[in-house]
Write an enzyme that holds these catalytic residues in place. Structure first.
Site, short mmCIF file in Angstrom:
data_model
loop_
_atom_site.label_atom_id
_atom_site.label_comp_id
_atom_site.label_asym_id
_atom_site.label_seq_id
_atom_site.Cartn_x
_atom_site.Cartn_y
_atom_site.Cartn_z
N TRP A 62 5.27 -3.81 3.72
CA TRP A 62 4.34 -4.88 3.38
C TRP A 62 3.66 -4.60 2.04
CZ3 TRP A 62 5.51 -9.10 5.67
CH2 TRP A 62 6.06 -9.06 6.96
N ASP A 75 -5.16 -5.19 2.14
CA ASP A 75 -4.53 -5.94 3.21
C ASP A 75 -4.88 -5.25 4.52
OD1 ASP A 75 -2.90 -7.09 5.09
OD2 ASP A 75 -1.02 -6.77 4.02
N LYS A 123 -3.19 -10.30 14.77
CA LYS A 123 -3.16 -9.02 15.46
C LYS A 123 -4.47 -8.79 16.22
CE LYS A 123 0.26 -8.02 12.13
NZ LYS A 123 1.45 -7.68 12.86
#
Lengths: 355, 355
Positions: free
Chosen positions: B100, B167, B191
């Site tokens: 990511w 992030d 999440k």
């Protein structure tokens, strides 16, 4: 019982609400909520595949087109379309038929030149401009099929020498459309198709990849097509509810059948507006929308009392947009004609009391 | 009863599912579904305001920061952050701690130069790189707080001479964070915070408007701040469910309390992995994630049978990412420690049977 004439997020079928609520508790007997399952699970992939298949079936999408479910609403498409289609130094043509059209062309200016072929801004967008020429050297021609705020709608789509790009946010799946006439169709779901939070894109594959631009992944239709709308985690719940709504539409006989219903709802409501001495329609007669029926009162002082009268009868969402005033009855696919009759009765009773 | 260890969209509190399902049928006694009410209605504005207020309270967001709920996931932020912060010809610094992070820096290259200060790619990202210098002439320094795929997590955040961009998709609200140390925090909700379809952004106002770039409206933090996350129709349902989840977190005692619970869940699970001869942890000990516990088996042939054994006990979502293999137990905020004990019992029983 409420009669929801709101402009959007708007009414969806009651059975869709029931199915969606059930899936939030237990999705298809998995013992898990729809909200906690992986987008890569076979269960969710089936939802997405079914949603895409329903779009293709209901809209008779021809070969050579891709169907995407993205995030960000039509406002994101305002920038994404030129980002993908407009070459550096190139030109795009726009029809300025309302505030949303005007926002769309403003975003295009970040990517190239914009030619506004016609505008009805001077009359506060009460009609759809008709006499214009689409420049043959434009990368595409952008139109807005229905103008929610003003209650106008393109009755016919123009023949275009360049790819036609259309914002169908407020009337998608309300009437038959020949997809082959378009290069790109996009629509925020939250009127006829589903809840807020997902955007439908139908794009002709061969218009892509020609602009010479480098495009970040999330803004790139080709990347999104390659990822099957799952380049990253998609808005699973909004896609699921859209799928349910499309399924409901199919069960109703599809777009052709709902168009007939929509025409009848619009016909009886405009008939009452034209007949009732208290009210008058806002849009030019030939451009009247069959989705958003905008009307005002001859005596503006009666508008607040009429809204209150409606409210007491469970009629909600009727207040017009501030830039137009008066009333806006949004009569989307899921609004039953019985709700329109309730509104018409209220208009008649109110006229009787205010003779 | 399922024990959902899925990596995301992940588990949310059961009471949130119940409240969300009820709101889909009738939102707060309005007689309307949450899915069909206007985002401009007082009822929805209250939801959005409460969600923003809860973020500020739970994370002690200082003055001078804006809280946004946007669409498009962290992947959209990968481009939006540099679009807003990186001047033409400027440079951004990135820590490459996983796929990511690596996707984030790839998107930044569309907007300027990228300096990767350190990378653990050569070891398949099993640790967080630590010895690096953050260039003082970078527009910002980008980090990923938790790497879902590899089960690594920054235990401390670096002191940075330039704005720190983070992030936090997979560990936001799982532990205390000093927001004042960051210029920009973003997180896909799916999440710890809510369902897929909404992205939280916490941005320090005074780092904006300095890049000299012209930015399309939807990609422009300043436009989104000005519009109060409602420049266009927001993803109402996803924001509502996030608000409910944040409210649940507050009722649990807030971030400090949940961090304690999360530490305990991680502690007992890693303890079992380290103790049990069948299993071994993947990540470097000092970088072990308290959100995603990645482990494999000494004998890879037992992995499929173990997954099957777990499945029979209602333990789901345990399969590791294909690039790591083995297992990944995501132990997000809403996962009760009792589910962790069920997993530990399964590991012990399975070891007993396979001595």
């Amino acid at each position: 019982m409420k009669h929801n004439f709101g402009a959007g997020p708007g009414i969806l079928p009651q059975e869709v609400f029931k199915q969606a609520a059930a899936a939030v508790l237990d999705f298809n007997g998995t013992g898990l909520s729809l909200l906690e399952i992986s987008h890569r699970s076979p269960e969710f992939e089936e939802v997405l595949n079914e949603a895409v298949a329903l779009v293709k079936e209901l809209f008779s999408v021809p070969e050579g087109y891709s169907v995407l479910f993205l995030q960000g609403g039509a406002s994101t498409q305002f920038a994404m379309a030129p980002n993908n289609l407009l070459p550096e130094g190139g030109k795009a043509a726009y029809l300025d038929s309302g505030v949303w059209a005007s926002k769309a062309l403003k975003e295009a200016k970040f990517f190239g030149n914009v030619e506004v072929v016609a505008s009805s801004k001077e009359s506060n967008y009460t009609y759809i401009p008709k006499d214009y020429t689409i420049p043959a050297d434009a990368a595409y021609f952008h139109i807005t099929s229905n103008n929610t705020i003003y209650g106008t709608q393109l009755q016919q789509f123009p023949k275009s020498p360049v790819p036609l790009v259309c914002d169908m946010s407020s009337d998608i799946f309300s009437r038959e459309v020949n997809v082959a006439d378009f290069g790109l169709i996009y629509a925020g779901a939250q009127k006829n198709m589903g809840p807020a939070g997902v955007t439908l894109v139908i794009v002709k594959d061969d218009i892509l990849g020609k602009s010479g631009r480098k495009i970040p992944a999330m803004y790139n239709y080709e990347v999104q097509i390659e990822g099957g709308s799952m380049y990253n985690t998609p808005p699973c719940f909004a896609i699921y509810v859209s799928m349910l709504t499309l399924k409901w539409l199919k069960s109703k006989g599809g777009v052709q059948a709902i168009e007939k219903d929509n025409n009848e709802k619009a016909r009886v409501l405009y008939e009452e507006i034209d007949r009732n001495p208290l009210f008058k329609a806002v849009a030019a007669t030939e451009d009247r929308s069959r989705m958003n029926v905008c009307f005002v009162m001859e005596n503006a002082e009666l508008e607040k009392p009429f809204l209150k009268y409606c409210d007491e009868k469970g009629i909600v969402g009727l207040k017009g947009h501030r830039s137009v005033g008066g009333f806006r009855a949004s009569i989307y696919n899921a609004l039953p004609i019985t709700s329109v009759y309730v509104l018409i009765d209220a208009m008649r009773e109110f006229a009787e009391k205010n003779k």
